[in-house]
Design an enzyme around this catalytic site. Structure first.
Site, mmCIF file in Angstrom:
data_model
loop_
_atom_site.group_PDB
_atom_site.id
_atom_site.type_symbol
_atom_site.label_atom_id
_atom_site.label_comp_id
_atom_site.label_asym_id
_atom_site.label_seq_id
_atom_site.Cartn_x
_atom_site.Cartn_y
_atom_site.Cartn_z
ATOM 1 N N HIS A 1 5.562 -5.224 8.727
ATOM 2 C CA HIS A 1 5.517 -6.604 9.190
ATOM 3 C C HIS A 1 5.663 -7.588 8.024
ATOM 4 C CE1 HIS A 1 3.345 -5.445 13.177
ATOM 5 N NE2 HIS A 1 4.664 -5.361 13.272
ATOM 6 N N CYS B 1 0.854 -1.176 0.000
ATOM 7 C CA CYS B 1 0.000 0.000 0.000
ATOM 8 C C CYS B 1 0.897 1.235 0.000
ATOM 9 C CB CYS B 1 -0.913 -0.002 1.228
ATOM 10 S SG CYS B 1 -0.003 0.116 2.795
ATOM 11 N N GLU C 1 0.731 -0.646 16.379
ATOM 12 C CA GLU C 1 -0.100 0.509 16.051
ATOM 13 C C GLU C 1 -0.995 0.885 17.229
ATOM 14 O OE1 GLU C 1 -3.798 1.707 13.163
ATOM 15 O OE2 GLU C 1 -2.348 0.243 12.378
ATOM 16 N N CYS D 1 2.763 5.717 8.831
ATOM 17 C CA CYS D 1 1.800 5.874 7.740
ATOM 18 C C CYS D 1 0.905 7.075 8.033
ATOM 19 C CB CYS D 1 0.954 4.614 7.604
ATOM 20 S SG CYS D 1 -0.416 4.782 6.434
#
Length: 375
Positions: free
Chosen positions: A90, A61, A175, A145
């Site tokens: 990851h 992404c 996260e 991100c």
């Protein structure tokens, strides 16, 4: 299945799928025989046509691409070593590739020697980690991100407005740790719908939910529905927290899942979005689904009786690993590849602004200044 044959004796066509005289399947010509009336062989299966359904979009992404390039650019500009706190993304293959180029991965900022550069991973970090790096005289590059940063900012905003924040996510995920660190006194983790019964808030009329960006859309909404059952005035975030890439990859898997006897998801076991793709595939009707880091982990027994194999990959997976899986399948007769497209992605994020600075000099100046102060 009944397969017709043409008899060479002038008798009516033999209608068995295995000749009772020669015991040969198609395409052998039928010999004169007294096979009797048409019949089927109940225990015999004919060879299955083989194909691959390839999900699109899949793999990297925009946030992952940005983070990986940030490490590569840092190594090019500043030279090795460059330290990275936790895995940049990851994926085992990505981490090993960057290690070979000179990146050093550490668990904590305190492990980085003063005067060096440390990069924060795409999953984001809590404010306390930035403070640790500053105290350690480290130059930092924040590769978080932007979509994770958005959730961080939402947490800060709602904490300032004194909301109780219910963060839907998986305990221990980096996260979640980073987001929770933005407002630890206001955030309560909700790890799935079964955890809703354990939630306690100060004011049921002043509650908002946020979520980890890499969750299953369906499971997240199931958790939200359960929370609304307890807190009817639960406030939703201004925009969906689950990232566009996670949703698109799940949608593609849903589209091909019902038509797949087996779905192979390429991704590492510590990748939340990759694990979710396996769950989504099974929920969509796939008969079987497995998560693999690469073709070498595929068990050939999974292909027994399989006609259609669905293939996809998590958002932190480079395409070279998918190509390896497709090549492995082609060698076993799965050469016909059909792409299942759920969306077209065109999002790109700019690289971290820190890459435009001379970080080596900044880090050295910080340590030199400390040395001079101590003299």
């Amino acid at each position: 299945m009944i397969v017709g044959r043409t008899a060479v004796s002038g008798k009516p066509p033999c209608r068995t799928d295995i000749c009772p005289v020669t015991h040969r399947p198609d395409p052998w010509p039928c010999l004169p025989c007294d096979a009797g009336p048409p019949r089927t062989m109940g225990t015999m299966t004919t060879p299955t046509s083989r194909r691959v359904l390839l999900a699109a979009p899949r793999g990297y992404c925009a946030g992952v691409d940005r983070a990986v390039i940030a490490v590569e650019k840092a190594l090019e500009q500043y030279g090795a070593p460059v330290y990275v706190r936790h895995e940049i993304v990851h994926n085992k293959y990505v981490v090993k590739t960057l290690e070979k180029k000179g990146a050093i991965f550490v668990d904590e900022t305190a492990e980085v020697p003063p005067g060096n550069i440390v990069i924060f991973s795409a999953h984001g970090v809590a404010p306390v980690v930035h403070e640790e790096a500053k105290r350690g005289k480290l130059a930092t590059i924040d590769a978080t991100c932007p979509l994770v940063t958005k959730v961080h900012k939402e947490a800060v905003r709602y904490a300032k407005e004194d909301y109780d924040i219910l963060l839907i996510g998986h305990e221990g995920h980096e996260e979640v740790i980073g987001t929770s660190g933005e407002a630890p006194e206001h955030i309560t983790l909700v790890d799935g719908p079964d955890d809703v019964q354990n939630v306690e808030v100060r004011d049921p009329d002043k509650v908002v939910w946020l979520s980890q960006t890499t969750l299953s859309v369906d499971e997240t909404m199931e958790t939200v529905d359960a929370l609304k059952g307890r807190y009817p005035n639960l406030l939703s975030p201004p925009s969906d927290d689950i990232c566009y890439a996670t949703q698109n990859r799940q949608t593609a898997v849903k589209q091909m899942g019902a038509d797949s006897d087996l779905v192979i998801v390429v991704g590492s076991k510590n990748s939340s979005n990759s694990v979710r793709l396996v769950e989504v595939a099974l929920g969509a009707g796939a008969k079987d689904a497995h998560l693999v880091d690469g073709a070498e982990e595929i068990d050939e027994s999974w292909l027994e009786g399989v006609g259609t194999v669905g293939v996809t990959s998590g958002a932190s997976v480079p395409e070279v690993l998918v190509e390896g899986v497709l090549e492995w399948l082609a060698q076993r007769g799965y050469e016909d590849v059909e792409t299942v497209t759920a969306a077209t992605e065109s999002i790109h994020f700019s690289l971290p602004k820190e890459l435009r600075r001379d970080l080596r000099s900044e880090a050295k100046a910080a340590t030199d200044g400390e040395s001079a102060a101590g003299e």
